[in-house]
Each structure stands twice: as C-alpha cells, then as structure tokens.
Design a protein around this motif. Structure first.
Motif, PDB file in Angstrom:
ATOM      1  N   LEU A 105      60.836  41.535  17.487  1.00 48.42           N
ATOM      2  CA  LEU A 105      60.581  40.037  17.248  1.00 48.42           C
ATOM      3  C   LEU A 105      60.358  39.874  15.953  1.00 48.42           C
ATOM      4  O   LEU A 105      60.128  38.675  15.378  1.00 48.42           O
ATOM      5  N   GLY A 106      59.798  40.846  14.988  1.00 47.14           N
ATOM      6  CA  GLY A 106      59.387  40.684  13.679  1.00 47.14           C
ATOM      7  C   GLY A 106      58.181  41.142  13.152  1.00 47.14           C
ATOM      8  O   GLY A 106      57.196  41.006  14.117  1.00 47.14           O
ATOM      9  N   ASN A 107      58.007  41.534  11.907  1.00 52.67           N
ATOM     10  CA  ASN A 107      56.779  42.141  11.830  1.00 52.67           C
ATOM     11  C   ASN A 107      55.558  41.424  11.505  1.00 52.67           C
ATOM     12  O   ASN A 107      54.255  41.676  11.653  1.00 52.67           O
ATOM     13  N   ASN A 108      55.952  40.058  11.225  1.00 55.58           N
ATOM     14  CA  ASN A 108      54.746  38.991  11.209  1.00 55.58           C
ATOM     15  C   ASN A 108      54.498  38.351  12.365  1.00 55.58           C
ATOM     16  O   ASN A 108      53.467  37.345  12.085  1.00 55.58           O
ATOM     17  N   VAL A 109      54.846  38.515  13.436  1.00 53.97           N
ATOM     18  CA  VAL A 109      54.600  37.817  14.737  1.00 53.97           C
ATOM     19  C   VAL A 109      53.086  38.046  14.937  1.00 53.97           C
ATOM     20  O   VAL A 109      52.608  39.177  15.077  1.00 53.97           O
ATOM     21  N   LEU A 110      52.607  37.066  15.566  1.00 52.14           N
ATOM     22  CA  LEU A 110      51.241  36.881  15.736  1.00 52.14           C
ATOM     23  C   LEU A 110      50.960  37.022  17.324  1.00 52.14           C
ATOM     24  O   LEU A 110      51.608  36.447  18.210  1.00 52.14           O
ATOM     25  N   ILE A 111      50.204  38.166  17.519  1.00 55.56           N
ATOM     26  CA  ILE A 111      50.111  38.694  19.050  1.00 55.56           C
ATOM     27  C   ILE A 111      48.888  38.276  19.707  1.00 55.56           C
ATOM     28  O   ILE A 111      47.784  38.703  19.124  1.00 55.56           O
ATOM     29  N   LEU A 112      48.883  37.311  20.838  1.00 54.36           N
ATOM     30  CA  LEU A 112      47.621  36.906  21.392  1.00 54.36           C
ATOM     31  C   LEU A 112      47.895  36.946  22.930  1.00 54.36           C
ATOM     32  O   LEU A 112      48.733  37.742  23.425  1.00 54.36           O
ATOM     33  N   GLY A 113      46.686  37.144  23.613  1.00 59.34           N
ATOM     34  CA  GLY A 113      46.693  37.014  24.898  1.00 59.34           C
ATOM     35  C   GLY A 113      45.683  38.354  25.225  1.00 59.34           C
ATOM     36  O   GLY A 113      44.415  38.295  24.869  1.00 59.34           O
ATOM     37  N   GLY A 114      46.032  39.004  26.485  1.00 57.07           N
ATOM     38  CA  GLY A 114      45.316  40.018  26.945  1.00 57.07           C
ATOM     39  C   GLY A 114      45.481  40.668  28.454  1.00 57.07           C
ATOM     40  O   GLY A 114      46.601  40.490  28.642  1.00 57.07           O
ATOM     41  N   ALA A 115      44.497  41.297  29.001  1.00 60.28           N
ATOM     42  CA  ALA A 115      44.876  41.883  30.269  1.00 60.28           C
ATOM     43  C   ALA A 115      45.139  40.974  31.336  1.00 60.28           C
ATOM     44  O   ALA A 115      44.674  39.686  31.393  1.00 60.28           O
ATOM     45  N   SER A 116      45.737  41.398  32.339  1.00 58.81           N
ATOM     46  CA  SER A 116      45.750  40.665  33.405  1.00 58.81           C
ATOM     47  C   SER A 116      46.116  41.313  34.510  1.00 58.81           C
ATOM     48  O   SER A 116      46.671  42.437  34.460  1.00 58.81           O
ATOM     49  N   PHE A 117      45.550  41.022  35.744  1.00 59.07           N
ATOM     50  CA  PHE A 117      45.782  41.860  36.894  1.00 59.07           C
ATOM     51  C   PHE A 117      47.018  41.153  37.760  1.00 59.07           C
ATOM     52  O   PHE A 117      47.335  40.499  38.520  1.00 59.07           O
ATOM     53  N   GLY A 118      48.180  41.950  37.160  1.00 59.39           N
ATOM     54  CA  GLY A 118      49.450  41.342  37.591  1.00 59.39           C
ATOM     55  C   GLY A 118      50.302  40.396  36.770  1.00 59.39           C
ATOM     56  O   GLY A 118      49.623  40.114  35.645  1.00 59.39           O
ATOM     57  N   GLY A 119      51.420  40.006  36.860  1.00 61.00           N
ATOM     58  CA  GLY A 119      52.165  39.183  36.259  1.00 61.00           C
ATOM     59  C   GLY A 119      53.267  38.293  36.958  1.00 61.00           C
ATOM     60  O   GLY A 119      53.691  38.637  37.864  1.00 61.00           O
ATOM     61  N   VAL A 120      53.492  37.312  36.341  1.00 69.23           N
ATOM     62  CA  VAL A 120      54.214  36.183  37.181  1.00 69.23           C
ATOM     63  C   VAL A 120      55.174  35.500  36.064  1.00 69.23           C
ATOM     64  O   VAL A 120      54.922  35.057  34.859  1.00 69.23           O
ATOM     65  N   THR A 121      56.879  35.761  36.197  1.00 67.97           N
ATOM     66  CA  THR A 121      57.558  34.902  35.195  1.00 67.97           C
ATOM     67  C   THR A 121      58.500  34.319  36.162  1.00 67.97           C
ATOM     68  O   THR A 121      58.542  34.209  37.400  1.00 67.97           O
ATOM     69  N   ASN A 122      59.545  33.526  35.648  1.00 66.74           N
ATOM     70  CA  ASN A 122      60.655  32.833  36.468  1.00 66.74           C
ATOM     71  C   ASN A 122      61.286  33.966  37.335  1.00 66.74           C
ATOM     72  O   ASN A 122      61.914  33.578  38.408  1.00 66.74           O
ATOM     73  N   THR A 123      61.438  35.160  36.993  1.00 68.33           N
ATOM     74  CA  THR A 123      62.029  36.080  37.759  1.00 68.33           C
ATOM     75  C   THR A 123      61.070  37.192  38.293  1.00 68.33           C
ATOM     76  O   THR A 123      61.916  38.071  39.135  1.00 68.33           O
ATOM     77  N   MET A 124      59.903  37.290  38.065  1.00 66.32           N
ATOM     78  CA  MET A 124      59.142  38.452  38.552  1.00 66.32           C
ATOM     79  C   MET A 124      57.970  38.005  38.784  1.00 66.32           C
ATOM     80  O   MET A 124      57.173  36.826  38.479  1.00 66.32           O
ATOM     81  N   LEU A 125      57.321  38.501  40.320  1.00 64.68           N
ATOM     82  CA  LEU A 125      55.787  38.144  40.753  1.00 64.68           C
ATOM     83  C   LEU A 125      55.569  39.577  41.206  1.00 64.68           C
ATOM     84  O   LEU A 125      55.872  40.101  41.974  1.00 64.68           O
ATOM     85  N   SER A 126      54.646  40.101  40.487  1.00 66.70           N
ATOM     86  CA  SER A 126      54.028  41.475  40.916  1.00 66.70           C
ATOM     87  C   SER A 126      52.769  41.745  40.446  1.00 66.70           C
ATOM     88  O   SER A 126      52.214  41.214  39.427  1.00 66.70           O
TER      89      SER A 126
END
Length: 509
Positions: free
Chosen positions: A139-160
């Motif tokens: 994605l590029g060397n200067n991308v800012l990375i935010l967020g953190g831990a999560s018990f599982g994850g959900v997207t439009n195509t994944m729920l786990s």
C-alpha cells in the motif's frame, strides 16, 4: 420473574447452539472459535457447575428464536454517488498471519480505482505480530496504520471469530490524512494517559470535529494483566480537552484479542503497541453518524431495584446491606445454590436506569449495563468492568435477551441506513464495533447479530470488529458514555458540499 427468565429456555445439555457447522449452527456465522482455544462455545448462556447429584446453571439470557422482518432496502444503486472516494475493505482468516495480511491487503487494494493511492488504513487483527512490512509493500511506505486487536472480524465477504482474522479498511488519498496522537502509559494510570492525550489533541480540534479512539483494554505489567477502565479513559480524555470537549464528537473502542481477556494491542500510526491509547481526528471531508444497540432486560421491574450499600471502585461488596454475590444469585433464582458451585464471572450483568421512572415502559437504551468481570465467593463481592456504580445507586440484575439483541441490531442499523438515504448523505464506510460477548460463541444466540447489521448495509463497504468496551453517545445524550454489552454502528459519511452560492459568499472579501 422466574417464569419470565426461565420459562422459554431449553435447559437440556444437548440443545443446539453456537458450534460451527452441523444442525443448529448460527445464521451468518460460518466460523467460530473452538473449545480448543479455551472459549466456551457450548449452547449455554451460563456455565454448568456440579452440585450434588444435579447441575445448576446461571441463566442470564433468552433462547427465543429471532424472526427476521420483511424489509425493503434503499435503492443503493441510485443512492451512492460513484464519483466520491470510497473506503475499500478486505479480510482473511488464513492460518498463516503473513498470508492473511497479504490476502486482506490485496482484496481491498483490488477495489481501488486505477492510480488511486492509499493515505491511511484501519486494521483489526485477532493475533499479534501483524507483518506491517507487507502492508507497506502493498500500500505504500508512508501509509498511516491505525486500529488494533479484535475478537474476530467481519467484512462484506467474511464473518469469522476463529482467532485468525485480519481485516483492513483502506482510505484513499482524496480523503486526506487524519490528525493522530498516541500516548503511552495506560499500564500506569489510564486517566492520566488519556488526559495527556486530550491536552495534546485539543489545539488541533475545531467545532464539529469527530474523533475516534482506540485504546488497549488490558494493562500489561510484569507478570500481571489487568483491565483498563473505559470510564477513566473517557473522563481523562474529556478533562484533557477541557472546554473543547463540548465542540467535538467522540467515539471509540477498547481493543481485545479474545474473550478471556488475555491479550490486546493497538496500532499507533506507525506500528503495533501495548499500553497505548490512540486518537484520530477524522479529516474534514468525513463525519460520523451512529446508533447504539444493546439487548439486556432487567430480571425484575423498577420496584425491585437493589441499592449499592458498600463499594470501592469497580468492586461491589454489599447490595441491600448483604453480600453482593448472595443478592445476585437470589435475583437469578439460584439462592439455594452453594455459591462456590456457581461462576458469575463474565456471565451476569448489572444495570442502572438513567431515567428512574417507576411506571415508564421498558426501553433498552435507558439502561447502563455493566458485566461482572469477577466474583469473589469468599468476600461475597463482585467486580464490574467499570467503576461507575457507587454507594446509593439503584441497580438491578439484567439478563441477556438474544431476541432483543438481534431485533435491536437489525432495526436500528436499518433505521440509520434509511435515515442517511432519505437525507441524501453519502456513506464512505460502515464500521461496526460490537462487544465480544454479543457473538454467538459467547452469547449462545442462534443468529450472529453482526451479520444482521452487515445485511442492513447492502453493498456499502463494511468492516466489523469485536471489542471489550465501546465509547459512544446514546441517542438522547449529549455526552459520550462508556458501554458494556453494546454494539455501536458507525457510518462514516462524506460531508455535504456547501452550495455554489455559499462558497462564493465565503470567498468574498
């Protein structure tokens, strides 16, 4: 209230429940964390304990089957403006964390328009050690990375929630970068660390700014893991902002990796960190619309509230002048059970009404709920997730109503999407932060409520995480609150552009 709580529950040990696969598997939850990972996925809403020749169980939830309503979604194709920049979301639950990171990045990157660069990302991961060099190479060397831990994850195509999930949301450069400040020291004093964060951030705030907070839910000191108080974090942050607190909107989460509260971390813009709190002021082009979902009911009515008579911080020693554990067991219908054989920890919930109207109809959002983190049988005390129930407070024992939880998640998420559609606001990302205890693996619900929220969003970009604490405003409140057992559904929207005449007037001398 015995019939009210227990009357419609299947008390059999062989009832269908939250295991993945097979008959009775939860709708929309193809993968759940197994017992091999020390998470109790049995279809119980409490934990079995041996007692004589029988078995007793804490019943803190309802097993009524949730029935989905008929619903006509908005016309997303007519609604969404394809010329506006959209956030792109990807996810993976691959066994290998490097492969999962690569798959998630490429899935999201493949949705970008040709030539569009990525300015910043929000990443959630169930595992530590995310290979950020892969993120930057993709994605590029200067991308800012935010967020953190999560018990599982959900997207439009994944729920786990198998413990291997990684999700990522890419924010294109057209949306510009947020102002980010990150502070260490949550392990020493979460209030002071958050206050310092607010002090550093306030000079960057202006009227109408929206702020997202990610903080490490666990304190990591030498050989000891403790819980950071979301209330103290929020109090410290507001005190640090001082007079600026009233002009901004604050939302956030306390990040955790697992229900057992063993591990957690955040991303501070540069890398992965523990004992840190990170805040970002969303760029001027974005604003947040949100709603809060709960799902608990009081075991008894207002007339059967309990008074806190002895407390210290988050520990309640006495309720109505008696041992706290005895009173909670009595309200749960387990007063004849030997306390040593019942585990209230992470199962029972206490609530406090914010309206105190004896004859008012029940409304879920009028209650502040607190999960019992630990019960000390010898002392008769219970330790709550947050230290905000004090001597003199009138509280009640709550039970988890899975039907209400699912109905609330569905109706409120649909209502928010419909409202945005009718107002013509353009969504950039649907972001759902749900308490980890609301997942099928913990609650015993047959329907994954996060999936109901996702379905409400149709084709809109969707990212969901499971958290330890949620920070948001109830719809009738003017201040942000710290919450347990809630889901906070946020839609990051493009701010409407002012009319051409208004822009000319603003530019005039």
């Amino acid at each position: 209230y015995q019939r009210r709580v227990h009357g419609d529950l299947n008390m059999g040990a062989g009832a269908s429940g939250s295991q993945s696969g097979g008959e009775g598997a939860p709708t929309g939850a193809p993968t759940t964390r197994s017992s091999a990972n020390k998470v109790d996925t049995r279809p119980t809403l409490g934990r079995w304990s041996e007692h004589g020749h029988g078995r007793k169980r804490i019943v803190t939830g309802s097993r009524r089957t949730f029935q989905q309503d008929q619903y006509t979604p908005p016309d997303f194709e007519r609604w969404v403006d394809p010329t506006l920049p959209r956030v792109c979301v990807g996810g993976s639950a691959h066994d290998n964390i490097r492969t999962a990171t690569l798959e998630a990045c490429r899935q999201a990157k493949g949705q970008l328009q040709p030539g569009v660069l990525v300015s910043w990302v929000i990443i959630s991961s169930s595992r530590r050690g995310v290979p950020l060099e892969i993120v930057r190479s993709e994605l590029g060397n200067n991308v800012l990375i935010l967020g953190g831990a999560s018990f599982g994850g959900v997207t439009n195509t994944m729920l786990s929630n198998t413990g291997k999930e990684l999700t990522i949301a890419l924010f294109p450069s057209q949306l510009s970068r947020p102002v980010v400040v990150s502070i260490d020291g949550l392990d020493r004093d979460e209030y002071e660390a958050a206050k310092q964060l607010g002090q550093q951030l306030k000079n960057h705030t202006k009227q109408g700014d929206h702020i997202l907070i990610f903080f490490d839910k666990l304190k990591f000191t030498t050989g000891v893991v403790r819980v950071n108080s979301g209330k103290l974090v929020l109090d410290g942050f507001n005190d640090g902002l001082a007079e600026c607190a009233s002009r901004v909107k604050v939302l956030g989460v306390g990040n955790i990796c697992d229900i057992e509260l063993v591990d957690s971390f955040v991303f501070d813009g540069i890398g992965e960190a523990r004992n840190k709190i990170t805040a970002l002021i969303l760029p001027p082009s974005l604003r947040v619309k949100h709603c809060v979902m709960q799902g608990c009911r009081p075991v008894s009515g207002f007339e059967h509230t309990i008074e806190v008579t002895k407390a210290e911080g988050a520990v309640l020693y006495e309720l109505n002048g008696r041992r706290a554990t005895d009173v909670v067991l009595e309200f749960l219908g387990l007063s004849e059970t030997i306390p040593e054989h019942v585990d209230l920890s992470m199962r029972a919930i206490l609530g406090k009404s914010r309206v105190h109207q004896a004859l008012a109809p029940f409304m879920e959002d009028e209650y502040t709920t607190r999960l019992i983190l630990h019960a000390d049988v010898e002392k008769g005390s219970v330790t709550l997730m947050e230290p905000d129930f004090v001597v003199g407070d009138q509280i009640t024992v709550m039970y988890r109503d899975n039907e209400l939880m699912c109905a609330s998640s569905q109706s409120q998420s649909r209502g928010l999407i419909r409202k945005l559609y009718e107002k013509g606001l353009q969504p950039a990302l649907c972001f759902y932060c749900s308490c980890a205890g609301r997942s099928c693996a913990f609650s015993g619900s047959k329907v994954e409520e996060a999936n109901l929220v996702r379905e409400s969003c149709g084709p809109l970009p969707f990212m969901g995480i499971y958290s330890g604490t949620e920070l948001a405003r109830h719809h009738r409140d003017t201040k942000t609150s710290c919450m347990d057992w809630t889901g906070v559904f946020m839609v990051l929207c493009h701010r409407p552009r002012p009319p051409q005449s208004s822009r000319r007037a603003a530019a005039a001398p």
